[in-house]
Design a protein around this motif. Structure first.
Motif, PDB file in Angstrom:
ATOM      1  N   ARG A 133      -5.216  12.311 -26.066  1.00 28.84           N
ATOM      2  CA  ARG A 133      -4.277  13.441 -26.108  1.00 28.84           C
ATOM      3  C   ARG A 133      -3.807  13.827 -24.714  1.00 28.84           C
ATOM      4  O   ARG A 133      -2.616  14.110 -24.505  1.00 28.84           O
ATOM      5  N   ILE A 134      -4.700  13.823 -23.739  1.00 27.08           N
ATOM      6  CA  ILE A 134      -4.297  14.140 -22.369  1.00 27.08           C
ATOM      7  C   ILE A 134      -3.331  13.071 -21.856  1.00 27.08           C
ATOM      8  O   ILE A 134      -2.319  13.384 -21.211  1.00 27.08           O
ATOM      9  N   ASP A 135      -3.624  11.808 -22.161  1.00 26.32           N
ATOM     10  CA  ASP A 135      -2.709  10.730 -21.782  1.00 26.32           C
ATOM     11  C   ASP A 135      -1.337  10.922 -22.423  1.00 26.32           C
ATOM     12  O   ASP A 135      -0.309  10.708 -21.780  1.00 26.32           O
ATOM     13  N   GLN A 136      -1.304  11.343 -23.682  1.00 25.83           N
ATOM     14  CA  GLN A 136      -0.029  11.579 -24.364  1.00 25.83           C
ATOM     15  C   GLN A 136       0.758  12.699 -23.684  1.00 25.83           C
ATOM     16  O   GLN A 136       1.971  12.596 -23.517  1.00 25.83           O
ATOM     17  N   HIS A 137       0.054  13.767 -23.307  1.00 25.62           N
ATOM     18  CA  HIS A 137       0.734  14.853 -22.581  1.00 25.62           C
ATOM     19  C   HIS A 137       1.360  14.316 -21.302  1.00 25.62           C
ATOM     20  O   HIS A 137       2.510  14.614 -20.983  1.00 25.62           O
ATOM     21  N   ASN A 138       0.607  13.529 -20.563  1.00 22.30           N
ATOM     22  CA  ASN A 138       1.095  13.039 -19.272  1.00 22.30           C
ATOM     23  C   ASN A 138       2.154  11.951 -19.403  1.00 22.30           C
ATOM     24  O   ASN A 138       3.032  11.843 -18.552  1.00 22.30           O
ATOM     25  N   PHE A 139       2.100  11.179 -20.463  1.00 17.95           N
ATOM     26  CA  PHE A 139       3.110  10.154 -20.690  1.00 17.95           C
ATOM     27  C   PHE A 139       4.432  10.775 -21.126  1.00 17.95           C
ATOM     28  O   PHE A 139       5.507  10.274 -20.800  1.00 17.95           O
ATOM     29  N   ILE A 162       5.327  12.062 -24.675  1.00 16.92           N
ATOM     30  CA  ILE A 162       5.691  11.509 -25.982  1.00 16.92           C
ATOM     31  C   ILE A 162       6.859  12.274 -26.624  1.00 16.92           C
ATOM     32  O   ILE A 162       7.771  11.678 -27.177  1.00 16.92           O
ATOM     33  N   LYS A 163       6.815  13.595 -26.553  1.00 19.81           N
ATOM     34  CA  LYS A 163       7.821  14.428 -27.234  1.00 19.81           C
ATOM     35  C   LYS A 163       8.617  15.239 -26.209  1.00 19.81           C
ATOM     36  O   LYS A 163       8.105  16.178 -25.609  1.00 19.81           O
ATOM     37  N   PRO A 164       9.895  14.916 -26.036  1.00 24.06           N
ATOM     38  CA  PRO A 164      10.725  15.630 -25.060  1.00 24.06           C
ATOM     39  C   PRO A 164      10.866  17.134 -25.319  1.00 24.06           C
ATOM     40  O   PRO A 164      11.135  17.896 -24.398  1.00 24.06           O
ATOM     41  N   ASP A 165      10.659  17.577 -26.558  1.00 25.72           N
ATOM     42  CA  ASP A 165      10.799  19.000 -26.864  1.00 25.72           C
ATOM     43  C   ASP A 165       9.466  19.751 -26.793  1.00 25.72           C
ATOM     44  O   ASP A 165       9.415  20.940 -27.087  1.00 25.72           O
ATOM     45  N   SER A 166       8.394  19.085 -26.361  1.00 22.42           N
ATOM     46  CA  SER A 166       7.101  19.752 -26.286  1.00 22.42           C
ATOM     47  C   SER A 166       6.986  20.603 -25.020  1.00 22.42           C
ATOM     48  O   SER A 166       7.694  20.375 -24.031  1.00 22.42           O
ATOM     49  N   TYR A 167       6.077  21.561 -25.053  1.00 15.26           N
ATOM     50  CA  TYR A 167       5.887  22.487 -23.925  1.00 15.26           C
ATOM     51  C   TYR A 167       5.567  21.752 -22.633  1.00 15.26           C
ATOM     52  O   TYR A 167       6.075  22.102 -21.567  1.00 15.26           O
ATOM     53  N   THR A 168       4.721  20.751 -22.709  1.00 12.19           N
ATOM     54  CA  THR A 168       4.234  20.096 -21.488  1.00 12.19           C
ATOM     55  C   THR A 168       5.182  19.030 -20.944  1.00 12.19           C
ATOM     56  O   THR A 168       5.007  18.577 -19.815  1.00 12.19           O
ATOM     57  N   PHE A 169       6.187  18.628 -21.690  1.00 10.02           N
ATOM     58  CA  PHE A 169       7.037  17.508 -21.291  1.00 10.02           C
ATOM     59  C   PHE A 169       7.642  17.706 -19.897  1.00 10.02           C
ATOM     60  O   PHE A 169       7.587  16.811 -19.055  1.00 10.02           O
ATOM     61  N   LYS A 170       8.220  18.871 -19.644  1.00 11.36           N
ATOM     62  CA  LYS A 170       8.857  19.136 -18.347  1.00 11.36           C
ATOM     63  C   LYS A 170       7.890  19.742 -17.332  1.00 11.36           C
ATOM     64  O   LYS A 170       8.286  20.095 -16.232  1.00 11.36           O
ATOM     65  N   ARG A 186       4.860  18.152 -16.540  1.00 11.09           N
ATOM     66  CA  ARG A 186       3.915  17.087 -16.195  1.00 11.09           C
ATOM     67  C   ARG A 186       3.871  16.872 -14.693  1.00 11.09           C
ATOM     68  O   ARG A 186       4.876  17.138 -14.019  1.00 11.09           O
ATOM     69  N   PRO A 187       2.742  16.395 -14.191  1.00  9.05           N
ATOM     70  CA  PRO A 187       1.543  16.019 -14.930  1.00  9.05           C
ATOM     71  C   PRO A 187       0.711  17.250 -15.296  1.00  9.05           C
ATOM     72  O   PRO A 187       0.852  18.318 -14.694  1.00  9.05           O
ATOM     73  N   VAL A 188      -0.147  17.054 -16.286  1.00 11.33           N
ATOM     74  CA  VAL A 188      -1.088  18.093 -16.681  1.00 11.33           C
ATOM     75  C   VAL A 188      -2.490  17.639 -16.286  1.00 11.33           C
ATOM     76  O   VAL A 188      -2.758  16.447 -16.149  1.00 11.33           O
ATOM     77  N   GLU A 189      -3.364  18.627 -16.118  1.00 15.03           N
ATOM     78  CA  GLU A 189      -4.753  18.353 -15.749  1.00 15.03           C
ATOM     79  C   GLU A 189      -5.668  19.081 -16.733  1.00 15.03           C
ATOM     80  O   GLU A 189      -5.512  20.290 -16.955  1.00 15.03           O
ATOM     81  N   LEU A 190      -6.598  18.357 -17.311  1.00 13.52           N
ATOM     82  CA  LEU A 190      -7.569  18.986 -18.203  1.00 13.52           C
ATOM     83  C   LEU A 190      -8.470  19.900 -17.380  1.00 13.52           C
ATOM     84  O   LEU A 190      -9.084  19.464 -16.412  1.00 13.52           O
ATOM     85  N   VAL A 191      -8.527  21.188 -17.760  1.00 17.83           N
ATOM     86  CA  VAL A 191      -9.350  22.134 -17.007  1.00 17.83           C
ATOM     87  C   VAL A 191     -10.484  22.732 -17.844  1.00 17.83           C
ATOM     88  O   VAL A 191     -11.409  23.333 -17.296  1.00 17.83           O
ATOM     89  N   TRP A 192     -10.424  22.559 -19.170  1.00 17.30           N
ATOM     90  CA  TRP A 192     -11.481  23.090 -20.030  1.00 17.30           C
ATOM     91  C   TRP A 192     -11.398  22.419 -21.389  1.00 17.30           C
ATOM     92  O   TRP A 192     -10.305  22.138 -21.884  1.00 17.30           O
ATOM     93  N   SER A 193     -12.555  22.180 -21.989  1.00 16.36           N
ATOM     94  CA  SER A 193     -12.596  21.702 -23.374  1.00 16.36           C
ATOM     95  C   SER A 193     -13.929  22.073 -23.993  1.00 16.36           C
ATOM     96  O   SER A 193     -14.925  22.286 -23.297  1.00 16.36           O
ATOM     97  N   GLU A 194     -13.927  22.154 -25.303  1.00 17.11           N
ATOM     98  CA  GLU A 194     -15.135  22.441 -26.073  1.00 17.11           C
ATOM     99  C   GLU A 194     -15.044  21.657 -27.378  1.00 17.11           C
ATOM    100  O   GLU A 194     -13.981  21.600 -27.999  1.00 17.11           O
ATOM    101  N   GLY A 195     -16.165  21.053 -27.782  1.00 17.86           N
ATOM    102  CA  GLY A 195     -16.193  20.267 -29.003  1.00 17.86           C
ATOM    103  C   GLY A 195     -16.688  21.067 -30.194  1.00 17.86           C
ATOM    104  O   GLY A 195     -17.546  21.933 -30.060  1.00 17.86           O
ATOM    105  N   PHE A 196     -16.136  20.750 -31.362  1.00 15.69           N
ATOM    106  CA  PHE A 196     -16.505  21.390 -32.625  1.00 15.69           C
ATOM    107  C   PHE A 196     -16.699  20.318 -33.679  1.00 15.69           C
ATOM    108  O   PHE A 196     -15.983  19.316 -33.683  1.00 15.69           O
TER     109      PHE A 196
END
Length: 103
Positions: free
Chosen positions: A27-33, A35-43, A45-55
Motif C-alpha cells: 500500500r505504501i508503494d502504491q501511494h508513492n507510485f 496509482i490513482k490521480p484523483d487520490s489525496y496522496t497523488f500530488k 508524493r512521496p509519502v513516508e510511513l510514520v505510524w501503523s498498528e495491526g488488527f
C-alpha cells in the motif's frame, strides 16, 4: 490469520493521510507510485510511513481508521510520537488547557 493495518503517512507537503490495508508494504508503494490521480496522496508524493498498528479483525481496523481521520493534527502527532500524555490532553476539551494547546 490475516492482519489489517491502520497507518498514517506523512506527505511531501507535511500533511497526514490515514488509511487501512491488509498489505502495508504494497500500500505504501502504491501511494508513492501514484496509482490513482484523483487520490489525496497523488500530488503529495512521496509519502513516508510514520505510524501503523495491526488488527486481527478488519472491522476494528476500519473503526480506528475512522477515529484517527477525525482527530486534529496535534493529536495525530502525539500518536505518531507515542506521546501518551499529549494524546490524552488533546482528547479533552481544548478550552480547559490554555497555553498547552497553543504550544
Amino acid at each position: 490469520m490475516k492482519t489489517y493495518f491502520v497507518y498514517i503517512v506523512k506527505c511531501k507537503d507535511n500533511s497526514f493521510y490515514t488509511g487501512v490495508t491488509s498489505n502495508l508494504e504494497l500500500r505504501i508503494d502504491q501511494h508513492n507510485f501514484g496509482i490513482k490521480p484523483d487520490s489525496y496522496t497523488f500530488k503529495r508524493r512521496p509519502v513516508e510511513l510514520v505510524w501503523s498498528e495491526g488488527f486481527s479483525q478488519v472491522d476494528q481496523a476500519i473503526l480506528w481508521e475512522k477515529k484517527i481521520k477525525g482527530w486534529s493534527r496535534r493529536k495525530k502527532i502525539a500518536l505518531i510520537e507515542s506521546n501518551w500524555d499529549d494524546l490524552v490532553l488533546f482528547s479533552k476539551n481544548y478550552t480547559q488547557f490554555g497555553n498547552k494547546i497553543n504550544e
